[in-house]
Write a protein that holds these residues in place. Structure first.
Motif: not given
Length: 250
Positions: A138, A181, A136, A88-89, A158, A113, A117, A161, A121, A179, A165
């Motif tokens: 992230n 990041a 996954i 997930n970018n 962020k 952003n 996700v 995120v 996801g 999962c 995660t």
């Protein structure tokens, strides 16, 4: 131990991969053996990016649209094969003093952003859970841990995120999913062009970063391949900072 990092036989979807970090990660995953699927909204840019990676596929859809994401991933799973790895970018930036920050820009940041996700996801995890395996990864940011003037909403997304995660790992590790990041530092990409082209900011950043420089997108590949591979089989809910030491010092 090279076999631990071998991604041969696995398919990897990378969102926001027509340029910048996403494209660099897709190329790195392909070099590690994965069959990569590039995602974005601009079909022409995706086609140009895919032409640089042997065997790459494209899957254009808007990651901020829940129904579109689910339909595209269900279609890819049923017609092309399982998605074993999701990166997930996709992300955007908007800079403005917080007291003047446009509410519509704030909403776009939230949707692109962080909501994406969740959308992508969840769509991938529904298939991964049934198979009892999946990875996954992230893409967060050092700004999940540190704020900087004029990007408070980006910092908030962020940080979200990172916590999403951890939530993914908490819910899905029992089903065989890993999962995690990556939290990049300051990377020389089109998203950051306004910063690295500014001599004042460039001087501040190089002095602030222990490594004394910006990173190139390719320097994130090793972390991504690690988290997508068998080498990270018991790594879950982790945030791997790739930042030249900027979060380690005052």
């Amino acid at each position: 131990m090279p076999g631990l990092f071998d991604l041969s036989g696995r398919r990897a979807l990378v969102t926001g991969s027509s340029q910048g970090i996403g494209l660099a990660l897709a190329k790195g995953l392909a070099e590690a053996g994965a069959q990569v699927i590039l995602n974005g909204r601009n079909r022409d840019k995706l086609a140009e990016a895919a032409a640089t990676i042997p065997g790459a596929e494209t899957l254009p859809f808007d990651v901020a649209d829940h129904e579109a994401a689910r339909a595209a991933i269900d279609f890819a799973e049923s017609t092309q094969g399982p998605i074993d790895i999701l990166v997930n970018n996709a992300g955007i930036q908007h800079r403005a003093p917080l007291e003047d920050f446009p509410p519509d820009a704030f909403e776009r940041l939230l949707q692109t952003n962080i909501a994406s996700v969740f959308h992508v996801g969840q769509a991938c995890a529904r298939h991964m859970i049934g198979r009892g395996r999946g990875r996954i990864v992230n893409v967060a940011s050092v700004n999940a841990a540190m704020a900087r003037y004029s990007i408070a909403p980006y910092t908030a997304t962020k940080g979200a995120v990172v916590n999403l995660t951890k939530g993914m790992a908490t819910d899905w590790a029992r089903h065989g999913l890993n999962c995690n990041a990556i939290a990049p530092g300051y990377i020389r990409t089109p998203l950051n062009a306004a910063l690295w082209s500014d001599p004042t900011f460039n001087d501040w950043l190089t002095r602030r970063t222990p490594a004394g420089r910006w990173a190139e997108p390719e320097e994130l590949v090793g972390a991504c391949v690690f988290l997508a591979s068998d080498a990270a089989s018991f790594v879950n809910g982790h945030v791997l900072y790739v930042d030249g030491g900027i979060t380690a010092c005052l």
